[in-house]
Design a protein around this motif. Sequence first.
Motif, PDB file in Angstrom:
ATOM      1  N   GLY A  55      -7.526   0.050  -4.514  1.00  0.00           N
ATOM      2  CA  GLY A  55      -6.085   0.134  -4.713  1.00  0.00           C
ATOM      3  C   GLY A  55      -5.677   1.405  -5.414  1.00  0.00           C
ATOM      4  O   GLY A  55      -5.974   2.508  -4.946  1.00  0.00           O
ATOM      5  N   THR A  60       0.828  -1.210   0.000  1.00  0.00           N
ATOM      6  CA  THR A  60       0.000   0.000   0.000  1.00  0.00           C
ATOM      7  C   THR A  60       0.861   1.257   0.000  1.00  0.00           C
ATOM      8  O   THR A  60       0.449   2.294  -0.534  1.00  0.00           O
ATOM      9  CB  THR A  60      -0.966   0.009   1.191  1.00  0.00           C
ATOM     10  OG1 THR A  60      -0.235  -0.037   2.426  1.00  0.00           O
ATOM     11  CG2 THR A  60      -1.917  -1.179   1.128  1.00  0.00           C
ATOM     12  N   PRO A  92      -6.058  -3.703  -1.180  1.00  0.00           N
ATOM     13  CA  PRO A  92      -5.916  -3.224  -2.559  1.00  0.00           C
ATOM     14  C   PRO A  92      -6.824  -3.917  -3.559  1.00  0.00           C
ATOM     15  O   PRO A  92      -7.217  -3.298  -4.556  1.00  0.00           O
ATOM     16  CB  PRO A  92      -4.441  -3.500  -2.864  1.00  0.00           C
ATOM     17  CG  PRO A  92      -3.766  -3.417  -1.531  1.00  0.00           C
ATOM     18  CD  PRO A  92      -4.752  -4.006  -0.565  1.00  0.00           C
ATOM     19  N   LYS A 119      -5.662  -1.061   6.457  1.00  0.00           N
ATOM     20  CA  LYS A 119      -6.331  -2.198   5.817  1.00  0.00           C
ATOM     21  C   LYS A 119      -7.202  -2.891   6.848  1.00  0.00           C
ATOM     22  O   LYS A 119      -6.728  -3.152   7.961  1.00  0.00           O
ATOM     23  CB  LYS A 119      -5.296  -3.161   5.231  1.00  0.00           C
ATOM     24  CG  LYS A 119      -4.477  -2.580   4.095  1.00  0.00           C
ATOM     25  CD  LYS A 119      -3.468  -3.580   3.547  1.00  0.00           C
ATOM     26  CE  LYS A 119      -2.305  -3.780   4.481  1.00  0.00           C
ATOM     27  NZ  LYS A 119      -1.231  -4.592   3.881  1.00  0.00           N
ATOM     28  N   ARG A 175      -1.096   2.191   3.964  1.00  0.00           N
ATOM     29  CA  ARG A 175      -2.498   2.534   4.173  1.00  0.00           C
ATOM     30  C   ARG A 175      -3.130   1.609   5.212  1.00  0.00           C
ATOM     31  O   ARG A 175      -2.662   0.499   5.440  1.00  0.00           O
ATOM     32  CB  ARG A 175      -3.282   2.401   2.862  1.00  0.00           C
ATOM     33  CG  ARG A 175      -2.862   3.361   1.778  1.00  0.00           C
ATOM     34  CD  ARG A 175      -3.698   3.144   0.524  1.00  0.00           C
ATOM     35  NE  ARG A 175      -3.348   4.085  -0.537  1.00  0.00           N
ATOM     36  CZ  ARG A 175      -3.932   4.117  -1.727  1.00  0.00           C
ATOM     37  NH1 ARG A 175      -4.882   3.229  -2.022  1.00  0.00           N
ATOM     38  NH2 ARG A 175      -3.572   5.001  -2.631  1.00  0.00           N
TER      39      ARG A 175
END
Length: 452
Positions: free
Chosen positions: A216, A192, A212, A208, A206
């Motif tokens: 994404g 990410t 993604p 999660k 990022r």
Amino acid sequence: MTLTSFGPANLIKRSAETHPLTWRLRDDGEPVWFDEYQAKNGYAAARKAFADMAQDDIVQTVKDAGLKGRGGAGFPTGVKWGLMPKDESINIRYLLCNADEMEPNTWKDRMLMEQLPHLLIEGMLISARALKTYRGYIFLRGEYTTAAKHLNRAVAEAKAAGLLGKNILGSGFDFELFVHTGAGRYICGEETALINSLEGRRANPRSKPPFPAAVGVWGKPTCVNNVETLCNVPAIIADGVDWYKSLAREGSEDMGTKLMGFSGKVKNPGLWELPFGVTARELFEDYAGGMRDGYTLKAWQPGGAGTGFLLPEHLDAQMYAGGIGKVGTRMGTGLAMAVDNTVNMVSLLRNMEQFFARESCGFCTPCRDGLPWSVKLLMALENGEGREGDIETLLGLVGFLGPGKTFCAHAPGAVEPLGSAIKYFRPEFEAGIAPTRAGELTQVVSPTMVGA
């Protein structure tokens, strides 16, 4: 850099049946360009995938083969592909190749991209077909200038041959591929963070979920795979699941072959394609030739700077995730490093932790502040200025920065070698406590003190 220079000639007998990644390599180390690659059965797997296989069948074949990520995490590739949305109305999807390869002591992806660029392109083409992605990016470590040059030429060759671009092989499927060079950050190996960097943002990981596969690149479904992972795909499609599984040694839970290596003061440092399940002793003694004259093996890491240290008695472990897990660490990238008897472990760890502290994105407090704290303590111990409690504080940081305690896996990987080094070589750390400061106590940090 040639593969054959990295091993005894009697051990380098590559063939398509046993070395799916490396059998096409030239002995002179020059790149295998389009005409030669195609003459060596190149793009035959892609033609098979486009002509004879449904897209979901490609995903299932890769899943059944047991292919796992080769970047270090080892997540099942087919399972990851299966997370991409099935909704046909989502017509914008991306395939990203993680070619950042900033892990110290690791250069396997570089060899593939410099010498076999078309193998990666074919792997991405088949993967794109399976995942219904219309655009792909190779996110390349900025320092890999030769790889960038070779990949860009190979992309142009494949496009000229109708294997990239519009209506590939008359299938109606479009796939554009671009080489994107990064600015050179270790954290971009996290998928990410890589996506953020590709978008022109700061390379922070990022949160999660969402993963993604759902959200994404530019908010669209995205699959991220490592270079070596994608390079395995053509052989699986061409030769089948049973053959691929048969390559691994008995006892290995991981299928296929792996690029493995050994660096350090060994007689024959290098890189070889070997079956999963080969023992570390075979890799160290038969391929790397053991230690140079005058040196003895003190410790070794199985797969990059972010894996724990092991001792010579651990060399009989099999090189696959579960085999290395049995002796207390991770397989990682599979490129091992030998530590010789002249190396002071405190100095080695100070150097490692300085690297990891510098490469932190700075997003979360444990990583941003904990890694520099470990460097400060290690510098004091290295200079003989440590205080009582410093080692306990370092162990506390190992727990505080461990798995599940930070925003991404950067800090857990950074402190894993530190914890193992103290476990096996504690007297070397104790030797750094100054006699005049033996009665001084530092504030000892532990996971319980910080609410871990």
